[in-house]
Design an enzyme around this catalytic site. Structure first.
Site, PDB file in Angstrom:
ATOM      1  N   ASP A 140      34.826  38.511  36.123  1.00 19.03           N
ATOM      2  CA  ASP A 140      36.106  37.825  35.968  1.00 19.03           C
ATOM      3  C   ASP A 140      35.853  36.330  36.097  1.00 19.03           C
ATOM      4  O   ASP A 140      35.465  35.853  37.166  1.00 19.03           O
ATOM      5  CB  ASP A 140      37.071  38.325  37.056  1.00 19.03           C
ATOM      6  CG  ASP A 140      38.515  38.084  36.693  1.00 19.03           C
ATOM      7  OD1 ASP A 140      38.777  37.111  35.962  1.00 19.03           O
ATOM      8  OD2 ASP A 140      39.379  38.853  37.134  1.00 19.03           O
TER       9      ASP A 140
ATOM     10  N   ASP B   4      38.496  36.317  29.300  1.00 16.27           N
ATOM     11  CA  ASP B   4      37.820  35.925  30.538  1.00 16.27           C
ATOM     12  C   ASP B   4      37.385  37.093  31.418  1.00 16.27           C
ATOM     13  O   ASP B   4      37.109  36.908  32.598  1.00 16.27           O
ATOM     14  CB  ASP B   4      38.727  34.994  31.350  1.00 16.27           C
ATOM     15  CG  ASP B   4      39.983  35.696  31.853  1.00 16.27           C
ATOM     16  OD1 ASP B   4      40.338  36.746  31.293  1.00 16.27           O
ATOM     17  OD2 ASP B   4      40.594  35.197  32.799  1.00 16.27           O
ATOM     18  N   GLU B   5      37.316  38.299  30.848  1.00 14.63           N
ATOM     19  CA  GLU B   5      36.967  39.466  31.657  1.00 14.63           C
ATOM     20  C   GLU B   5      36.106  40.422  30.873  1.00 14.63           C
ATOM     21  O   GLU B   5      36.239  40.524  29.652  1.00 14.63           O
ATOM     22  CB  GLU B   5      38.230  40.260  32.003  1.00 14.63           C
ATOM     23  CG  GLU B   5      38.957  39.804  33.222  1.00 14.63           C
ATOM     24  CD  GLU B   5      40.068  40.770  33.553  1.00 14.63           C
ATOM     25  OE1 GLU B   5      39.892  41.980  33.361  1.00 14.63           O
ATOM     26  OE2 GLU B   5      41.118  40.290  33.986  1.00 14.63           O
TER      27      GLU B   5
END
Length: 362
Positions: free
Chosen positions: A14, A108-109
């Site tokens: 993350d 973003d993950e």
DNA sequence: TCTGGGGTCCTAGGACCC
DNA sequence: TCTGGGGTCCTAGGACCC
């Protein structure tokens, strides 16, 4: 750690305050200051807030107007999604350099499948270091025997965290936390749990599944019972196929009447079809979304015989739906959607049948 | 303090077919 | 003629996630 008893080894990556961190690389003079990425309109919300800004109560989805009042000294930066997509591709490329199986979730993950590796923790550490060295960006990593444990672990010590947990370790560590910690348990479900006297994950785990089934139904009930024990069988999915695509816009001021909405509907349809045509994707179901001034949201959809990505068809259908709906109140949001997209996103490569299989396939 | 944009999945009811 | 059940497709709304 003895990983041999783990059904799988999953890492969840993350990126820390991703959009803000990317902006700080372009404007290093802002480091250490409260920085907020947010749109500029009267109805904009915060996309990401720096950790300095979060101390003032500014988080994702906070209305920008409110953020300004909470933290007047914050520096407000308009979002640049094209740039974030580009930086995200750099990050994801590093993941794919290090592991065979990665599932990208948003910009973003990502989940990594580290099952079968000799030293999964060392592998995850290397990924974190490589992201930092190559992109200059920080991330938090969670490591666990399931996606659920990995995900919650990655959140536990943000920013720059690295947390490894067993299933039992997660149960212990979060027994006193709100059930809202679990992805999929949102505000509404938390409220319903509270109304039954359940305020912590430990209490949820200790509630008889029969009671949960009675309160939450035959699917959500058992699901809650499982996730409270951090039981999760999902596997890392390396390919995800989009099922729908949509474009929507919230007006700075509400619009009244179909006539005022139709030009917007056409522009949204055009933007949507441009993407679909470029990617050679077509869908059978065309829908509109209308949010009224009281924030009630209404959808209307029509499924056609043949999948399409043609502007004339999408626009005509959307316009029919809008005229039939004929909003009776001022409209704050209008959207267009194409769903039921055909499975094949990329044109299929012609594949020669293997020798000897031609007759069999008939 | 009135709440973005782009998605996914679930539920429930009705149509329709066998 | 009536009844019943199951399966699939479709629509609308809602919860939730990033």
């Amino acid at each position: 750690m003895d990983y041999s008893s783990w059904p799988q080894v999953v890492a969840h990556i993350d990126m820390d305050a991703f959009y803000v961190s990317v902006e700080l690389q372009r404007r290093p003079e802002l480091r250490g200051l409260p920085v907020v990425v947010a749109g500029t309109g009267p109805r904009a919300v915060v996309t990401t807030a720096s950790y300095e800004a979060r101390k003032f109560g500014v988080f994702s989805a906070t209305p920008a107007e409110r953020a300004r009042r909470l933290c007047p000294q914050a520096v407000f930066v308009p979002p640049d999604f094209e740039h974030y997509r580009e930086r995200s591709r750099e990050v994801m490329a590093i993941l794919h350099d290090h592991v065979d199986r990665a599932e990208v979730v948003g910009l973003d993950e990502a989940y990594l499948d580290l099952s079968g590796l000799e030293r999964p923790r060392a592998a995850a550490r290397r990924v974190k270091a490589a992201i930092r060295e190559t992109t200059g960006l920080a991330c938090s990593i969670g490591l666990g025997p399931s996606k659920l444990v990995a995900k919650v672990a990655s959140d536990a010590e943000k920013p720059d965290g690295f947390v490894e947990l067993t299933r039992a370790g997660a149960c212990d560590r979060f027994a006193g936390s709100s059930p809202g910690l679990i992805p999929g348990i949102g505000p509404k479900t938390v409220e319903r749990l509270t109304s039954h006297g359940i305020q912590t994950l430990g209490e949820l785990a200790g509630t008889p599944p029969s009671a949960l089934a009675a309160w939450f139904g035959h699917r959500l009930g058992p699901h809650l019972a499982r996730v409270a024990r951090f039981e999760d069988e999902r596997t890392v999915q390396t390919v995800r196929v989009a099922k729908s695509e949509s474009r929507e816009t919230t007006f700075d001021r509400d619009l009244n009447g179909v006539a005022a909405l139709e030009p917007v509907l056409e522009a949204l349809s055009a933007r949507l079809c441009e993407t679909l045509v470029k990617q050679e994707r077509r869908g059978r179901t065309i829908g509109i979304k209308v949010r009224l001034d009281d924030f009630s949201t209404h959808t209307r959809a029509r499924t056609r015989e043949q999948p399409t990505n043609e502007l004339s068809v999408v626009h005509e259908t959307a316009r029919e739906l809008l005229r039939e709906f004929d909003p009776s109140r001022p409209v704050r949001l209008l959207g267009v959607r194409v769903a039921g997209l055909d499975e094949e996103a990329v044109p299929r490569l012609p594949r020669a049948p293997a020798a000897g299989q031609l007759e069999l396939s008939l």
